[in-house]
Design an enzyme around this catalytic site. Structure first.
Site, PDB file in Angstrom:
ATOM      1  N   LYS A 141       0.842  -1.211   0.000  1.00 21.11           N
ATOM      2  CA  LYS A 141       0.000   0.000   0.000  1.00 21.11           C
ATOM      3  C   LYS A 141       0.877   1.261   0.000  1.00 21.11           C
ATOM      4  CE  LYS A 141      -2.081  -1.435   3.785  1.00 21.11           C
ATOM      5  NZ  LYS A 141      -1.391  -2.737   3.955  1.00 21.11           N
TER       6      LYS A 141
ATOM      7  N   ARG B 288     -10.220  -0.634   8.179  1.00 22.29           N
ATOM      8  CA  ARG B 288      -9.675  -1.974   8.379  1.00 22.29           C
ATOM      9  C   ARG B 288     -10.675  -2.899   9.042  1.00 22.29           C
ATOM     10  NH1 ARG B 288      -3.852  -0.687   8.576  1.00 22.29           N
ATOM     11  NH2 ARG B 288      -2.730  -2.619   8.793  1.00 22.29           N
TER      12      ARG B 288
ATOM     13  N   ARG C 195      11.877  -6.047   4.828  1.00 21.07           N
ATOM     14  CA  ARG C 195      11.612  -4.609   4.663  1.00 21.07           C
ATOM     15  C   ARG C 195      12.462  -3.786   5.643  1.00 21.07           C
ATOM     16  NH1 ARG C 195       5.705  -2.091   5.361  1.00 21.07           N
ATOM     17  NH2 ARG C 195       5.823  -3.139   7.379  1.00 21.07           N
TER      18      ARG C 195
ATOM     19  N   ARG D 211      11.141  -2.272  11.142  1.00 10.81           N
ATOM     20  CA  ARG D 211      10.019  -1.893  12.000  1.00 10.81           C
ATOM     21  C   ARG D 211       9.844  -2.908  13.130  1.00 10.81           C
ATOM     22  NH1 ARG D 211       4.834  -0.266   8.389  1.00 10.81           N
ATOM     23  NH2 ARG D 211       3.766  -1.771   9.718  1.00 10.81           N
TER      24      ARG D 211
ATOM     25  N   ARG E 210      -0.540 -10.319  12.210  1.00 12.85           N
ATOM     26  CA  ARG E 210      -1.152  -9.241  11.424  1.00 12.85           C
ATOM     27  C   ARG E 210      -1.923  -9.823  10.235  1.00 12.85           C
ATOM     28  NH1 ARG E 210       4.140  -6.120  10.301  1.00 12.85           N
ATOM     29  NH2 ARG E 210       2.913  -4.815   8.889  1.00 12.85           N
TER      30      ARG E 210
HETATM   31  P1  AP5 Z   1       4.903  -1.664   1.784  1.00 15.84           P
HETATM   32  O1  AP5 Z   1       4.584  -0.757   0.655  1.00 15.84           O
HETATM   33  O2  AP5 Z   1       5.617  -1.104   2.965  1.00 15.84           O
HETATM   34  O3  AP5 Z   1       3.587  -2.473   2.226  1.00 15.84           O
HETATM   35  P2  AP5 Z   1       2.293  -1.996   3.032  1.00 15.84           P
HETATM   36  O4  AP5 Z   1       1.107  -2.670   2.433  1.00 15.84           O
HETATM   37  O5  AP5 Z   1       2.254  -0.504   3.132  1.00 15.84           O
HETATM   38  O6  AP5 Z   1       2.642  -2.709   4.409  1.00 15.84           O
HETATM   39  P3  AP5 Z   1       2.462  -2.252   5.915  1.00 15.84           P
HETATM   40  O7  AP5 Z   1       3.213  -3.288   6.732  1.00 15.84           O
HETATM   41  O8  AP5 Z   1       2.855  -0.818   6.126  1.00 15.84           O
HETATM   42  O9  AP5 Z   1       0.961  -2.444   6.114  1.00 15.84           O
HETATM   43  P4  AP5 Z   1       0.207  -2.706   7.392  1.00 15.84           P
HETATM   44  O10 AP5 Z   1      -1.161  -2.587   6.876  1.00 15.84           O
HETATM   45  O11 AP5 Z   1       0.489  -3.932   8.158  1.00 15.84           O
HETATM   46  O12 AP5 Z   1       0.798  -1.615   8.368  1.00 15.84           O
HETATM   47  P5  AP5 Z   1       0.288  -0.186   8.821  1.00 15.84           P
HETATM   48  O13 AP5 Z   1       1.456   0.695   8.898  1.00 15.84           O
HETATM   49  O14 AP5 Z   1      -0.906   0.259   8.046  1.00 15.84           O
HETATM   50  O15 AP5 Z   1       5.746  -2.880   1.166  1.00 15.84           O
HETATM   51  C1  AP5 Z   1       6.238  -3.931   1.978  1.00 15.84           C
HETATM   52  C2  AP5 Z   1       7.613  -4.379   1.455  1.00 15.84           C
HETATM   53  O16 AP5 Z   1       7.450  -5.016   0.192  1.00 15.84           O
HETATM   54  C3  AP5 Z   1       8.615  -3.239   1.234  1.00 15.84           C
HETATM   55  O17 AP5 Z   1       9.899  -3.683   1.605  1.00 15.84           O
HETATM   56  C4  AP5 Z   1       8.545  -2.952  -0.282  1.00 15.84           C
HETATM   57  O18 AP5 Z   1       9.780  -2.474  -0.791  1.00 15.84           O
HETATM   58  C5  AP5 Z   1       8.197  -4.350  -0.835  1.00 15.84           C
HETATM   59  N1  AP5 Z   1       7.314  -4.273  -1.995  1.00 15.84           N
HETATM   60  C6  AP5 Z   1       6.130  -3.593  -2.076  1.00 15.84           C
HETATM   61  N2  AP5 Z   1       5.565  -3.758  -3.268  1.00 15.84           N
HETATM   62  C7  AP5 Z   1       6.395  -4.587  -3.968  1.00 15.84           C
HETATM   63  C8  AP5 Z   1       6.355  -5.154  -5.291  1.00 15.84           C
HETATM   64  N3  AP5 Z   1       5.339  -4.889  -6.130  1.00 15.84           N
HETATM   65  N4  AP5 Z   1       7.367  -5.964  -5.669  1.00 15.84           N
HETATM   66  C9  AP5 Z   1       8.405  -6.236  -4.821  1.00 15.84           C
HETATM   67  N5  AP5 Z   1       8.501  -5.717  -3.572  1.00 15.84           N
HETATM   68  C10 AP5 Z   1       7.515  -4.914  -3.150  1.00 15.84           C
HETATM   69  O19 AP5 Z   1      -0.254  -0.542  10.295  1.00 15.84           O
HETATM   70  C11 AP5 Z   1       0.608  -0.906  11.327  1.00 15.84           C
HETATM   71  C12 AP5 Z   1      -0.187  -1.145  12.593  1.00 15.84           C
HETATM   72  O20 AP5 Z   1      -0.880   0.070  12.985  1.00 15.84           O
HETATM   73  C13 AP5 Z   1      -1.323  -2.194  12.492  1.00 15.84           C
HETATM   74  O21 AP5 Z   1      -0.845  -3.510  12.693  1.00 15.84           O
HETATM   75  C14 AP5 Z   1      -2.273  -1.720  13.609  1.00 15.84           C
HETATM   76  O22 AP5 Z   1      -1.796  -2.087  14.872  1.00 15.84           O
HETATM   77  C15 AP5 Z   1      -2.184  -0.204  13.486  1.00 15.84           C
HETATM   78  N6  AP5 Z   1      -3.194   0.354  12.563  1.00 15.84           N
HETATM   79  C16 AP5 Z   1      -2.957   1.015  11.391  1.00 15.84           C
HETATM   80  N7  AP5 Z   1      -4.120   1.354  10.802  1.00 15.84           N
HETATM   81  C17 AP5 Z   1      -5.107   0.896  11.618  1.00 15.84           C
HETATM   82  C18 AP5 Z   1      -6.530   0.921  11.533  1.00 15.84           C
HETATM   83  N8  AP5 Z   1      -7.178   1.479  10.481  1.00 15.84           N
HETATM   84  N9  AP5 Z   1      -7.238   0.341  12.527  1.00 15.84           N
HETATM   85  C19 AP5 Z   1      -6.614  -0.220  13.591  1.00 15.84           C
HETATM   86  N10 AP5 Z   1      -5.275  -0.287  13.733  1.00 15.84           N
HETATM   87  C20 AP5 Z   1      -4.527   0.274  12.746  1.00 15.84           C
END
Ligand code: AP5
Length: 214
Positions: free
Chosen positions: A13, A88, A127, A160, A171
């Protein structure tokens, strides 16, 4: 443009959002980034959220909903936004519907980034991110030129806290239980578009461009 990016942790994302931002000057609203900024700043919100985040659990809906409602009213969201990591849960999606109605905003699309769980585990265990500017790296797919140093700003590049394999698997299970029902939720609203997230890092941008072209 007003869009939502839905996908498992590690679906890409944040990565897809970077490609979209390079083309469209819209606000990137990542609830994960907002929470991590609060953890770093040591706010009450950050202190409360950290335990949930480190355990791979979701932060309670009411906290997240209030946070997003206030963020969407900031000036940079006027010209458009993409929501990354929100909603979410079904209660969050329902609250967003009400919020948008109140603000007179109509969504253009909800893009689901479809990816296999094992691809996610591989991506997230490798990552890394810059502590200073937030640039995302990957030791396999996108390494830094110098180990541990950001190519863009020279900041420190680290892993992270929630990118340990057992937390990643938690997760993922939370995603399947609580977030995956949103795919149907937005299908019913005729807003859903699905993209294969194992492809290019600009797959969503390409989809948006195709839709714009007609
Ligand atoms: P990346 O782009 O970082 O992936 P992402 O989908 O953004 O992953 P996140 O881990 O940030 O998502 P998440 O939903 O778990 O975490 P969030 O921060 O929202 O890519 C990942 C890796 O893959 C990178 O190394 C990249 O280089 C590689 N990559 C990407 N695309 C690629 C491709 N096409 N080909 C090859 N490599 C690729 O949330 C964290 C925490 O916050 C949650 O667990 C929760 O506790 C809390 N939280 C956040 N939002 C909420 C909510 N709405 N409600 C409740 N709790 C919440």
């Amino acid at each position: 443009m007003r869009i939502i990016l839905v996908g498992a942790p590690g679906a890409g994302k944040g990565t897809q959002a970077e490609a979209i931002k390079a083309k469209y000057p819209i606000a990137h609203v990542s609830t994960g980034d907002i929470l991590r900024a609060n953890v770093k700043a040591g706010t009450e919100l950050g202190k409360n959220a950290k335990n949930y985040m480190d355990a791979g659990k979701l932060v309670p809906d009411e906290v997240i909903i209030a946070m997003v409602e206030s963020r969407l009213q900031e000036p940079d969201c006027k010209e458009g936004f993409m929501l990354d990591g929100f909603p979410r849960t079904t209660p969050q999606a329902e609250a967003l519907d009400k919020m948008l109605e109140k603000l007179g905003i109509v969504l253009d699309a909800v893009v689901y980034l479809d990816v296999d769980d094992e691809v996610v585990v591989k991506r997230l265990t490798t990552r890394r991110g810059c502590k200073a500017c937030g640039e995302i790296y990957n030791t396999v797919f996108k390494p830094t030129k110098k180990e541990g140093v950001c190519d863009k700003c020279g900041g420190e590049v680290v892993q992270r806290d929630d990118d340990k394999e057992e937390v990643i698997r938690k997760r993922l299970s939370v995603f399947h239980e609580q977030t995956a029902p949103l795919i149907d939720y937005y299908k019913k609203q005729a807003l859903l578009a699905t993209v294969d997230a194992s492809g290019g890092k600009d797959a969503v941008l390409r989809l948006l461009e195709q839709r714009k072209a007609g």
